[in-house]
Scaffold this motif. Structure first.
Motif, mmCIF file in Angstrom:
data_model
loop_
_atom_site.group_PDB
_atom_site.id
_atom_site.type_symbol
_atom_site.label_atom_id
_atom_site.label_comp_id
_atom_site.label_asym_id
_atom_site.label_seq_id
_atom_site.Cartn_x
_atom_site.Cartn_y
_atom_site.Cartn_z
ATOM 1 N N GLY A 245 0.807 -1.214 0.000
ATOM 2 C CA GLY A 245 0.000 0.000 0.000
ATOM 3 C C GLY A 245 0.838 1.261 0.000
ATOM 4 N N THR A 246 1.902 1.285 0.778
ATOM 5 C CA THR A 246 2.753 2.476 0.802
ATOM 6 C C THR A 246 3.455 2.688 -0.538
ATOM 7 O OG1 THR A 246 4.466 1.093 1.825
ATOM 8 C CG2 THR A 246 3.150 2.482 3.282
ATOM 9 N N LEU A 247 3.854 1.596 -1.177
ATOM 10 C CA LEU A 247 4.489 1.747 -2.492
ATOM 11 C C LEU A 247 3.494 2.237 -3.531
ATOM 12 C CD1 LEU A 247 6.755 -1.442 -2.696
ATOM 13 C CD2 LEU A 247 7.417 0.896 -2.128
ATOM 14 N N LEU A 248 2.292 1.658 -3.525
ATOM 15 C CA LEU A 248 1.280 2.063 -4.497
ATOM 16 C C LEU A 248 0.806 3.501 -4.269
ATOM 17 C CD1 LEU A 248 -0.924 -1.171 -4.705
ATOM 18 C CD2 LEU A 248 0.630 -0.286 -6.440
ATOM 19 N N THR A 249 0.987 4.004 -3.071
ATOM 20 C CA THR A 249 0.585 5.376 -2.771
ATOM 21 C C THR A 249 1.724 6.359 -3.014
ATOM 22 O OG1 THR A 249 -0.956 4.546 -1.093
ATOM 23 C CG2 THR A 249 -0.377 6.885 -1.000
ATOM 24 N N PHE A 250 2.908 6.047 -2.505
ATOM 25 C CA PHE A 250 4.011 7.000 -2.573
ATOM 26 C C PHE A 250 4.504 7.220 -4.002
ATOM 27 C CE2 PHE A 250 8.574 7.860 -2.647
ATOM 28 C CZ PHE A 250 8.625 9.029 -1.895
ATOM 29 N N ILE A 251 4.630 6.145 -4.783
ATOM 30 C CA ILE A 251 5.234 6.276 -6.120
ATOM 31 C C ILE A 251 4.409 7.193 -7.022
ATOM 32 C CG2 ILE A 251 5.860 4.993 -8.200
ATOM 33 C CD1 ILE A 251 6.701 2.688 -6.397
ATOM 34 N N PRO A 252 3.092 6.972 -7.189
ATOM 35 C CA PRO A 252 2.346 7.909 -8.050
ATOM 36 C C PRO A 252 2.186 9.295 -7.431
ATOM 37 C CG PRO A 252 0.850 6.314 -7.082
ATOM 38 C CD PRO A 252 2.232 5.861 -6.734
ATOM 39 N N ALA A 253 2.139 9.373 -6.091
ATOM 40 C CA ALA A 253 1.984 10.683 -5.460
ATOM 41 C C ALA A 253 3.223 11.548 -5.682
ATOM 42 C CB ALA A 253 1.712 10.521 -3.967
ATOM 43 N N ALA A 254 4.405 10.927 -5.691
ATOM 44 C CA ALA A 254 5.631 11.699 -5.884
ATOM 45 C C ALA A 254 5.709 12.303 -7.283
ATOM 46 C CB ALA A 254 6.850 10.816 -5.627
ATOM 47 N N GLY A 255 5.124 11.637 -8.264
ATOM 48 C CA GLY A 255 5.157 12.157 -9.620
ATOM 49 C C GLY A 255 3.906 12.902 -10.033
ATOM 50 N N ASP A 256 2.972 13.077 -9.114
ATOM 51 C CA ASP A 256 1.713 13.742 -9.454
ATOM 52 C C ASP A 256 1.934 15.240 -9.660
ATOM 53 O OD1 ASP A 256 -1.396 13.626 -9.444
ATOM 54 O OD2 ASP A 256 -0.907 15.250 -8.059
ATOM 55 N N TYR A 257 1.144 15.837 -10.532
ATOM 56 C CA TYR A 257 1.217 17.279 -10.743
ATOM 57 C C TYR A 257 -0.169 17.934 -10.788
ATOM 58 C CZ TYR A 257 -0.066 16.351 -15.635
ATOM 59 O OH TYR A 257 -0.715 15.943 -16.764
ATOM 60 N N ILE A 258 -1.227 17.148 -10.887
ATOM 61 C CA ILE A 258 -2.563 17.721 -10.996
ATOM 62 C C ILE A 258 -2.989 18.375 -9.679
ATOM 63 C CG2 ILE A 258 -4.999 17.157 -11.332
ATOM 64 C CD1 ILE A 258 -4.177 15.096 -13.363
ATOM 65 N N ASN A 259 -2.736 17.710 -8.549
ATOM 66 C CA ASN A 259 -3.146 18.275 -7.267
ATOM 67 C C ASN A 259 -2.422 19.582 -6.977
ATOM 68 O OD1 ASN A 259 -4.945 16.187 -5.642
ATOM 69 N ND2 ASN A 259 -3.434 15.009 -6.785
ATOM 70 N N ALA A 260 -1.110 19.622 -7.248
ATOM 71 C CA ALA A 260 -0.364 20.861 -7.022
ATOM 72 C C ALA A 260 -0.795 21.949 -7.997
ATOM 73 C CB ALA A 260 1.129 20.589 -7.160
ATOM 74 N N GLU A 261 -1.190 21.567 -9.195
ATOM 75 C CA GLU A 261 -1.606 22.549 -10.199
ATOM 76 C C GLU A 261 -2.954 23.171 -9.851
ATOM 77 O OE1 GLU A 261 -1.263 24.816 -13.646
ATOM 78 O OE2 GLU A 261 0.218 23.435 -12.819
ATOM 79 N N LEU A 262 -3.891 22.356 -9.360
ATOM 80 C CA LEU A 262 -5.242 22.838 -9.125
ATOM 81 C C LEU A 262 -5.470 23.327 -7.700
ATOM 82 C CD1 LEU A 262 -7.292 20.114 -11.050
ATOM 83 C CD2 LEU A 262 -6.542 22.360 -11.864
ATOM 84 N N LEU A 263 -4.796 22.733 -6.733
ATOM 85 C CA LEU A 263 -5.042 23.070 -5.336
ATOM 86 C C LEU A 263 -3.937 23.921 -4.718
ATOM 87 C CD1 LEU A 263 -6.329 19.588 -4.070
ATOM 88 C CD2 LEU A 263 -7.667 21.522 -4.908
ATOM 89 N N GLY A 264 -2.804 24.032 -5.397
ATOM 90 C CA GLY A 264 -1.693 24.791 -4.855
ATOM 91 C C GLY A 264 -1.433 26.059 -5.642
ATOM 92 N N SER A 265 -0.334 26.700 -5.303
ATOM 93 C CA SER A 265 0.104 27.908 -5.996
ATOM 94 C C SER A 265 1.496 27.662 -6.550
ATOM 95 C CB SER A 265 0.100 29.097 -5.034
ATOM 96 O OG SER A 265 1.067 28.902 -4.008
ATOM 97 N N THR A 266 2.130 28.712 -7.007
ATOM 98 C CA THR A 266 3.482 28.558 -7.541
ATOM 99 C C THR A 266 4.471 28.123 -6.458
ATOM 100 O OG1 THR A 266 3.841 30.930 -7.190
ATOM 101 C CG2 THR A 266 3.111 30.231 -9.383
#
Length: 316
Positions: A245-266
């Motif tokens: 579970g930790t591998l399946l969660t951490f690996i895609p989360a580390a490469g994600d960009y949609i959450n930072a793009e929509l919910l975060g700022s620069t």
């Protein structure tokens, strides 16, 4: 014929000639040995075409120089890796920090739910499993956009946090800014946690569901407390699910960009946002390819260390 001769010859008369096993033709034997390889052939071709070939192409792109107008040529310019690492080190560290935080939160939230479904749900087990999987029926993008409404400045969540003075504490910790949650690290981590929570729950449930209930009964018969049963029996036996579970969660989360793009700022951009920008906006393909390989190498190194520490004997 005497009685002795009759006894000696009777078994020989009753015995039937044994059939000699026919030798399998050599061609048929070779064909049978090749069957597993023929079955593996579609998967091997898939990996070669859609995994190995793109990796080779991206590796060659990362050592190219040039421009979009003049074209890129392979010059084995490995300095691109060092330049990309030094320039975008904050985004690398931020990606690891956000992904690790979301993974820990998913484990803290997912383990009790997986435990409940595995041991206490009873006839509601299938319904709860459907509810866990239900978010997959909606687009990843739509689910993330929904969090913009949930965490809106004038929404009930922010209002409740303000009334409880929680935002004052989180602002002091630097995970929110003032009286708002959107465009802060907390919003990005919340989006990552929500989107990848099912990837944690499903392996945990699968591991917990396989635990023999008689082990819990034996522990209670030996007067073990519930906390001791969990610490000595349940959690160790569920470690394969925790690791998966930790591998399946951490690996895609580390490469994600949609959450930072929509919910975060620069200020909350992750390395995935940088790679996406380099590929599609700046059109600096060598830098984007180098960043991709650096991210892959970093994740591979961390996963290798984690697996060696956690142990994976029962993952298979």
């Amino acid at each position: 014929m005497t009685a002795t001769e009759t006894r000696d010859t009777a078994p020989a008369a009753r015995a039937t000639p044994r059939k000699m096993p026919r030798k399998m033709p050599r061609k048929t034997s070779v064909r049978k040995r090749l069957v597993p390889y023929w079955l593996l052939l579609p998967g091997i071709l898939w990996l070669l075409v859609f995994f190995a070939a793109p990796l080779v192409y991206q590796a060659s792109t990362s050592v190219q120089t040039g421009s979009l107008e003049e074209g890129f040529t392979v010059t084995w310019h490995v300095q691109t890796y060092w330049d990309a690492l030094t320039e975008y080190a904050p985004q690398f560290l931020r990606s690891v920090l956000y992904a690790a935080t979301a993974t820990v939160l998913c484990l803290l939230l997912g383990y009790p739910l997986a435990y409940l479904i595995a041991f206490r749900a009873g006839r509601w087990r299938n319904l709860l499993m459907i509810l866990v999987i239900a978010p997959f029926f909606t687009s990843f993008l739509i689910r993330t956009l929904a969090w913009k409404t949930i965490l809106a400045d004038g929404g009930p969540v922010v209002g409740a946090l303000n009334s409880l003075h929680i935002l004052d504490v989180t602002s002091g910790l630097g995970i929110t800014e003032g009286q708002r949650v959107l465009a802060t690290p907390l919003a990005v981590v919340c989006g990552l946690t929500y989107n990848f929570l099912p990837f944690m729950i499903l392996p945990l449930y699968s591991s917990l569901e396989r635990i023999d209930g008689r082990l819990h009964e034996a522990a209670r018969d030996l007067y073990a407390r519930p906390s001791t049963v969990f610490r000595r029996v349940t959690f160790p036996l569920s470690m394969p699910g925790v690791v998966a579970g930790t591998l399946l969660t951490f690996i895609p989360a580390a490469g994600d960009y949609i959450n930072a793009e929509l919910l975060g700022s620069t200020d909350q951009k992750m390395i995935g946002n940088v790679i996406q920008s380099q590929f599609l906006r700046v059109l600096d393909y060598p830098t984007a390819a180098a960043l991709s390989f650096l991210l892959m190498a970093a994740i591979l190194a961390m996963v290798t260390v984690y697996i060696r520490k956690a142990g994976t004997e029962d993952l298979v």
